[in-house]
Scaffold this active site. Structure first.
Site, mmCIF file in Angstrom:
data_model
loop_
_atom_site.group_PDB
_atom_site.id
_atom_site.type_symbol
_atom_site.label_atom_id
_atom_site.label_comp_id
_atom_site.label_asym_id
_atom_site.label_seq_id
_atom_site.Cartn_x
_atom_site.Cartn_y
_atom_site.Cartn_z
ATOM 1 N N ASP A 1 134.802 -29.789 102.490
ATOM 2 C CA ASP A 1 135.017 -28.340 102.535
ATOM 3 C C ASP A 1 136.503 -28.018 102.689
ATOM 4 O O ASP A 1 136.998 -27.052 102.111
ATOM 5 C CB ASP A 1 134.230 -27.735 103.704
ATOM 6 C CG ASP A 1 132.742 -28.029 103.563
ATOM 7 O OD1 ASP A 1 132.178 -27.704 102.514
ATOM 8 O OD2 ASP A 1 132.166 -28.625 104.494
ATOM 9 N N GLY B 1 139.121 -40.503 96.952
ATOM 10 C CA GLY B 1 139.870 -39.481 96.239
ATOM 11 C C GLY B 1 139.007 -38.458 95.536
ATOM 12 O O GLY B 1 137.921 -38.102 96.014
ATOM 13 N N GLY C 1 135.179 -38.810 98.724
ATOM 14 C CA GLY C 1 135.480 -39.277 100.078
ATOM 15 C C GLY C 1 136.811 -39.991 100.131
ATOM 16 O O GLY C 1 137.808 -39.530 99.559
ATOM 17 N N GLU C 2 136.829 -41.159 100.768
ATOM 18 C CA GLU C 2 138.117 -41.852 100.929
ATOM 19 C C GLU C 2 138.646 -42.413 99.607
ATOM 20 O O GLU C 2 139.761 -42.915 99.539
ATOM 21 C CB GLU C 2 138.015 -42.959 101.981
ATOM 22 C CG GLU C 2 137.162 -44.126 101.564
ATOM 23 C CD GLU C 2 137.241 -45.276 102.575
ATOM 24 O OE1 GLU C 2 136.244 -46.000 102.696
ATOM 25 O OE2 GLU C 2 138.281 -45.432 103.225
HETATM 26 P P1 AMP Z 1 130.837 -32.018 104.973
HETATM 27 O O1 AMP Z 1 131.321 -33.146 105.844
HETATM 28 O O2 AMP Z 1 131.894 -31.524 104.014
HETATM 29 O O3 AMP Z 1 129.523 -32.294 104.335
HETATM 30 O O4 AMP Z 1 130.599 -30.762 105.933
HETATM 31 C C1 AMP Z 1 130.000 -30.916 107.185
HETATM 32 C C2 AMP Z 1 129.774 -29.546 107.786
HETATM 33 O O5 AMP Z 1 128.693 -28.932 107.101
HETATM 34 C C3 AMP Z 1 129.407 -29.647 109.255
HETATM 35 O O6 AMP Z 1 130.360 -28.930 110.007
HETATM 36 C C4 AMP Z 1 128.008 -29.041 109.358
HETATM 37 O O7 AMP Z 1 127.906 -28.111 110.397
HETATM 38 C C5 AMP Z 1 127.771 -28.363 108.024
HETATM 39 N N1 AMP Z 1 126.421 -28.611 107.519
HETATM 40 C C6 AMP Z 1 125.672 -29.747 107.670
HETATM 41 N N2 AMP Z 1 124.455 -29.596 107.089
HETATM 42 C C7 AMP Z 1 124.434 -28.358 106.546
HETATM 43 C C8 AMP Z 1 123.456 -27.592 105.817
HETATM 44 N N3 AMP Z 1 122.238 -28.085 105.537
HETATM 45 N N4 AMP Z 1 123.781 -26.344 105.416
HETATM 46 C C9 AMP Z 1 125.005 -25.844 105.676
HETATM 47 N N5 AMP Z 1 125.957 -26.502 106.378
HETATM 48 C C10 AMP Z 1 125.699 -27.731 106.810
#
Ligand code: AMP
Length: 308
Positions: free
Chosen positions: A234, A206, A203-204
């Protein structure tokens, strides 16, 4: 060079101390794909419902994403709701409505089966294995996962960990998968199961890349503007693997470079809701951000106490 991503394409309802957004374009494959699109051609395999707005599809196409593997199924799109407080490293998931994503059974189109680099975003490990069965020996296969799968399907997860070269997960997930609170030891355990590289996102704070040549750490950039960290992990993965797919360089130097591009894309992601900032970058802004990371971290050792 091409990079295939398999994962969620979503409509997100997000609330942070700085505002709220409903029905925003989100999903792991979206954040990943847009970040990677600055470096390589990106192919997406996923599913959306009939309610998925055309403007979101147009935006993805405008970033050059190949959507031939994105199915539009009858029903509603995967919807996720999350809320953040002032500690943006912690969030509450308000709801996860799987909708058409519940029956997601990734079918890799014939023209995608020889893609050189494959990223398995956070989906059931059994589905990640199914994807690997359909692609012809990619140069790199990488995965992300989450606590839900670590706790519910540990056997499948171990199997898929044995079939990928790169793992990109956060620090909690690293400790939980390995059953080991010490990050360095946890990394050693996971690398012992097969992957060549483990990228731990913090996260923040690094990220740290663990590999055969030891560890490389990068701090989080202290940003002026942070609006919404959703998708930053992501986006990091998209920048990291986009760089590797584009250069083919997995030398220690190449991995350091990929870690910085990953960090840069993750940082842009936090500067707006949804993909607003991430999808509208100029390449020069990305290079500027890379330089900011270098300036933040560069130092020489001039011995003061004893000449070594
Ligand atoms: P992150 O902040 O990297 O965890 O990614 C968040 C993104 O993951 C959001 O845009 C959600 O739509 C998606 N997301 C949340 N929960 C899930 C899940 N159980 N399976 C797949 N994608 C998800």
């Amino acid at each position: 060079m091409s990079l295939l991503v398999v994962g969620s394409v979503a409509l997100d309802d997000v609330e942070t101390p700085f505002g709220r957004r409903e029905g925003a374009l989100g999903g792991a494959a979206v954040y990943f794909g847009i970040a990677a699109s600055y470096f390589v051609d990106v192919r997406v395999v996923g599913v959306v419902g009939a309610d998925f707005p055309q403007e979101h599809l147009d935006l993805l196409v405008s970033r050059g994403l190949d959507l031939s593997g994105l199915i539009v199924a009858p029903g509603r799109t995967f919807r996720w709701g999350g809320r953040y407080g002032y500690d943006l490293n912690a969030r509450d998931t308000l709801y996860t409505e799987l909708n058409v994503f519940a029956d997601f059974d990734p079918e890799i189109p014939a023209e995608f089966r020889e893609t050189e680099h494959v990223f398995l975003a956070n989906i059931a490990p059994a589905l990640q294995l199914k994807v690997l069965d359909q692609v012809a020996a990619p140069e790199t296969a990488s995965l992300d996962t989450m606590n839900y799968w670590i706790e519910r399907t540990p056997k499948d997860l171990r199997e898929v960990l044995g079939r990928v070269q790169i793992v990109l997960i956060n620090d909690y997930e690293t400790r939980e998968i390995a059953g080991e609170p010490n990050l360095r030891k946890a990394a050693r355990t996971i690398l012992g199961w097969g992957p060549r590289l483990l990228v731990v996102k913090k996260g923040e704070h690094g990220a740290v890349t663990f590999g055969p040549n030891g560890a490389f750490a990068v701090p989080g950039l202290p940003l002026e503007t942070i609006i919404d960290p959703t998708g930053a992990g992501d986006a990091f993965a998209g920048g990291f693997l986009g760089c590797i797919a584009s250069t083919g360089d997995t030398s220690p130097e190449g991995l350091r470079r990929a870690t910085i591009y990953g960090s840069a894309m993750g940082s842009f992601c936090c500067e707006s809701f949804s993909i607003d900032r991430l999808a509208s970058l100029e390449p020069a802004e990305i290079e500027d951000r890379f330089r900011s990371f270098r300036d933040l971290t560069q130092f020489d050792h001039r011995p003061l106490l004893v000449d070594v």
